[in-house]
Enzyme design. Structure first.
Site, PDB file in Angstrom:
ATOM      1  CB  SER A  68      -1.049  -0.081   1.145  1.00 49.76           C
ATOM      2  OG  SER A  68      -1.979  -0.777   1.156  1.00 49.76           O
ATOM      3  CE  LYS A  71      -4.502   2.133  -0.570  1.00 54.52           C
ATOM      4  NZ  LYS A  71      -3.857   0.912  -0.335  1.00 54.52           N
ATOM      5  CB  SER A 126      -4.542   1.540   3.712  1.00 58.70           C
ATOM      6  OG  SER A 126      -3.708   1.089   2.751  1.00 58.70           O
ATOM      7  CE  LYS A 241      -1.268   3.991   2.722  1.00 63.04           C
ATOM      8  NZ  LYS A 241      -1.514   3.176   3.818  1.00 63.04           N
TER       9      LYS A 241
END
Length: 442
Positions: A68, A71, A126, A241
């Site tokens: 993720s 992103k 997320s 993140k």
């Protein structure tokens, strides 16, 4: 670099005159200190967020699955190409094409939220279906957006990255490297809205056209969210993140700043606790061992460069022009070093010929530390200079700083020194002859 008015003969004397500064198009450099940390993650990088200087590396060019942290690129493209107040309408494909059980915030087909709310939903929670909705809003389809992602990564210098989706769910053809992700993360920091999003602990998406209840979001980064994870909070952490898939294992991007030094840490193929331990150790290593040093200011000249004027293809009198750095320049150095340890090297064409426009690039300045170029800056003209006819001969000759007089003085000095050396040799030889003759008389 293009120099429209450069021609060439030997101008080596000019290089001798310049014992000053340097930096051009920047390529991230590497600077290391002692006592580097031991890292458990399979790949890791510590990069200065301003200059791109690499302070630690481990398998930074090894291809890994990002999960993720993908992103970050999705957010970057959304910020660069979208309008935060625009409305996103979620398609059936956006909502239902994600894996069952993967991260989401329960968006429904036909539901609408603003791009700004979507970015918070994607980044803090997320949410994979939100990533899809953003992709379709920007480029019409997930496939087009994925191509856009890869192209933008290449533009940033991420040559070992290929994206096939906007969320990071596993695909064998969806990969990156620690180095590439650091470059992407560095670029995203240029945008205030990105900094605002990563620096948010909680956020609320208001009721929508379909859902009557607000959605409450919370930042999942444990080094940043001091409300939920006070025992893991890292002083100066600005956010980041998280990522996880079975194939990628745990991945993490972290931003942290103390004083003038802002750092980026990327760890790939790690375990849940190890990714936080490694990130903390790398940040400690960075803040404890390095400092940001200001070297050049944009508004201060670095020296004067001789200029050749040309008339009817004949080189005429020379003038001078002040050279300025195109930008400010700062660099990261070990704390036991100083700006005096940097070697400054100027690079200019052998001849610079008028006309010259103000702010025209006339050379570069390279900075060298530990035998490596750690950065460069373009040198630009401080004023415009037209052709030779705009200058009178008297004006040029009255300028005692011109290279014409500099060269003349240099030649005279060499001639005088040569004569003195010859006279010394002659007197020495005469002395030897006189001594020898004196001995013969005895």
């Amino acid at each position: 670099m293009h120099f429209s008015h450069y021609r060439g003969k030997n101008f080596s004397f000019l290089i001798v005159l310049f014992f000053y500064f340097g930096f051009v198009l920047y390529t991230p450099s590497k600077i290391f200190a002692q006592n580097t940390p031991v890292i458990q993650s399979d790949s890791a990088i510590l990069m200065d967020a301003k200059t791109g200087t690499i302070l630690y590396e481990k398998n930074i060019h090894k291809k890994q699955y990002p999960a993720s942290i993908t992103k970050i690129m999705t957010a970057l493209l959304a910020i660069e190409n979208g309008n935060l107040e625009d409305t996103i309408t979620f398609s059936k494909n956006a909502v239902y094409s994600i894996e069952y059980g993967s991260s989401h915030i329960g968006m429904q087909e036909g539901e609408q939220i603003t791009l700004k709310d979507a970015l918070y939903g994607m980044f803090l929670m997320s949410a994979n279906e939100v990533s899809n909705g953003i992709a379709e809003y920007i480029d019409g389809s997930i496939e087009n957006f994925a191509e856009h992602m890869t192209k933008r990564a290449e533009e940033l210098g991420a040559q070992n990255t290929n994206f096939v989706n906007p969320h990071g769910l596993h695909d064998e053809n969806h990969y990156t490297t620690a180095y590439d992700m650091a470059l992407i993360a560095k670029e995203a920091l240029k945008y205030d809205v990105f900094r605002e999003i990563i620096g948010t602990i909680t956020y609320t998406i208001p009721p929508t056209n379909i859902v009557d209840e607000p959605r409450y979001l919370a930042n999942q980064h444990k080094l940043f969210n001091n409300k939920a994870y006070p025992e893991l909070y890292y002083e100066g952490c600005e956010g980041g993140k998280t990522g996880f898939t079975n194939e990628a294992r745990h991945t993490l991007v972290t931003y942290a700043k103390r004083d003038d030094l802002e750092l980026i840490v990327v760890v790939l193929k790690s375990e849940k606790q190890a990714m936080y331990d490694d990130t903390r150790n790398l940040l400690d290593y960075g803040f404890n061992n390095f400092k940001m040093v200001s070297i050049l200011q944009q508004d201060l000249p670095i020296g004067k460069i001789p200029i050749i004027s040309e008339e009817n293809e004949q080189k005429k009198y020379q003038n001078i022009i002040e050279a300025y750095p195109e930008t400010d320049f700062s660099c990261v150095l070990p704390k036991n070093s100083s700006s005096k340890d940097i070697i400054k090297k100027i690079s200019i064409p052998e001849e610079i010929i008028t006309p010259i426009d103000e702010n025209q690039i006339i050379g570069t300045l390279d900075f060298i530390f530990q035998n490596k170029i750690i950065g460069s800056v373009n040198l630009i003209a401080g004023q415009s200079i037209e052709t030779f006819n705009t200058f009178s001969k008297s004006t040029i000759e009255n300028n005692t700083n011109t290279t014409t007089y500099g060269n003349r003085f240099f030649r005279i000095l060499i001639m005088i020194l040569s004569i003195l050396v010859i006279l010394c040799i002659v007197f020495f030889v005469l002395f030897l002859i006189n001594t020898y003759l004196s001995k013969l008389q005895y």
